[in-house]
Design an enzyme around this catalytic site. Structure first.
Site, mmCIF file in Angstrom:
data_model
loop_
_atom_site.group_PDB
_atom_site.id
_atom_site.type_symbol
_atom_site.label_atom_id
_atom_site.label_comp_id
_atom_site.label_asym_id
_atom_site.label_seq_id
_atom_site.Cartn_x
_atom_site.Cartn_y
_atom_site.Cartn_z
ATOM 1 N N LYS A 174 0.846 -1.185 0.000
ATOM 2 C CA LYS A 174 0.000 0.000 0.000
ATOM 3 C C LYS A 174 0.887 1.242 0.000
ATOM 4 O O LYS A 174 1.709 1.427 0.897
ATOM 5 C CB LYS A 174 -0.918 0.035 1.216
ATOM 6 C CG LYS A 174 -1.861 1.242 1.163
ATOM 7 C CD LYS A 174 -2.484 1.553 2.496
ATOM 8 C CE LYS A 174 -3.136 2.932 2.428
ATOM 9 N NZ LYS A 174 -3.570 3.407 3.746
ATOM 10 N N GLY A 235 -8.305 9.265 9.928
ATOM 11 C CA GLY A 235 -8.565 9.317 11.355
ATOM 12 C C GLY A 235 -9.646 10.279 11.784
ATOM 13 O O GLY A 235 -9.881 10.461 12.980
ATOM 14 N N ALA A 261 -9.760 5.633 4.441
ATOM 15 C CA ALA A 261 -9.720 6.776 5.365
ATOM 16 C C ALA A 261 -11.069 7.475 5.479
ATOM 17 O O ALA A 261 -11.778 7.660 4.493
ATOM 18 C CB ALA A 261 -8.655 7.800 4.960
#
EC number: 2.8.1.10
Length: 331
Positions: A174, A235, A261
């Site tokens: 990734k 986050g 995300a």
């Protein structure tokens, strides 16, 4: 009598009698099968460590994998593929922010995920016997997806993944190259540069990117085996903020598209799947839940539900009410 030499190991000066890298690894009480070594900016192949002589002033980096980033009940055996590798679960989970490795392993089990993202970090040479992620999550049973979390240049990302490949042999990786620390948005110029280099070196990069259909197509053409547009900042837990552009990416892509995300709760994961994405990657939404194990289970079910809804084909939206019971024949 053999003289000591001064070297730098993971940023710290060290004096050693070891004459080869293999001897140094043994001196540090490390398992050569679980680490990768870089000397003076070049990967030291594991097969050559015994012959690799140490010299005065050598600078070494020794790294391993740390926490970083469904089989049962999947709808109608609905599998997906990336770079020719087939998976049943469409949920990918990270391995950072958990209370400990045991909780991480339990959450992974509850999620049913078959892929975990892992960060590449320096080995703690002062405590080489400290537990490692691989002691709790077996890379022979779960696919490790090394990532470049924390990299802000293409050069750093490429270097990190070269070390990852040496440590574990992984070529499916990734890639994320961040633009700045406040938003953690991807720097697409550096990301594209890194994608091209990695693809040319035989890596299979799954790439974190902006929700831009043009940028996603450019990454695909550069060699990305999957594109991973953000749903919201990393986050943040804000959920999918950009449904239209993500749907456009899905419609135009010839490689898998996974939201990466921004997921905060199960409904966000379902939305991503209802948009036609091939999967969802998340970490904080599970790790920072009050009950991570239960949330992992919820995410598993949400991904399955969203996928089933997408395959079913939702009803059309209407401006006005449309009764489900006929009005004719009312008493």
């Amino acid at each position: 009598m053999t003289a000591t030499i001064s070297i730098t190991v993971n940023g710290e000066t060290r004096h050693t009698l070891s004459t080869t890298i293999a001897a140094l690894v043994r001196e540090l009480e490390l398992d050569p099968a679980k680490v990768a070594v870089e000397r003076n900016g070049e990967i030291a192949p594991r097969s050559m460590l015994t012959e690799a002589a140490l010299g005065e002033g050598d600078v070494l980096e020794i790294v391993h994998f740390v926490g970083g980033g469904d089989h049962a009940g999947a709808p109608d055996n609905d599998t997906w593929e990336v770079a020719g590798r087939k998976f049943t679960s469409r949920l990918i989970v990270g391995t950072g922010k958990y209370k400990d490795f045991a909780q991480n392993a339990a959450a992974l089990e509850a999620s049913g995920a078959e892929i975990v993202t892992v960060a590449v970090r320096r080995v703690n040479v002062t405590d080489p016997k400290a537990p490692m992620l691989s002691d709790y999550i077996d890379p022979k049973k779960v696919t490790y997806l090394p990532n470049t979390a924390g990299c802000f240049t293409a050069e750093d990302a490429i270097r990190t993944l070269r070390l990852a490949r040496e440590a574990g042999g992984w070529d499916l990786v990734k890639l994320e190259v961040l633009g700045e620390a406040r938003t953690l948005y991807p720097d697409m110029r550096e990301t594209l540069k890194a994608t091209e280099v990695l693809a040319n070196e035989g890596f299979l990069p799954m790439v974190y990117c902006t929700d831009d259909p043009i940028a996603a197509k450019q990454l695909e053409e550069a060699g990305a085996v999957a594109v991973m547009p953000l749903g919201a900042p990393i986050g943040s837990g804000l959920g999918i903020q950009n449904r239209v552009t993500i749907r456009l990416i899905v419609e135009g892509a010839k490689v898998p598209v996974l939201v990466d995300a921004g997921v905060g709760t199960a409904s966000d994961a379902a939305v991503a799947m209802e948009l036609g994405c091939d999967g969802v990657l998340m970490n904080t939404a599970i790790a920072e839940a009050k009950d991570p194990i239960r949330m992992a289970r919820a995410m598993k079910l949400a991904v399955e539900a969203g996928r089933l809804a997408y395959l079913s084909g939702r009803m059309a939206t209407r401006k006005y009410a449309d009764p489900s019971s006929p009005l004719a024949g009312l008493i």
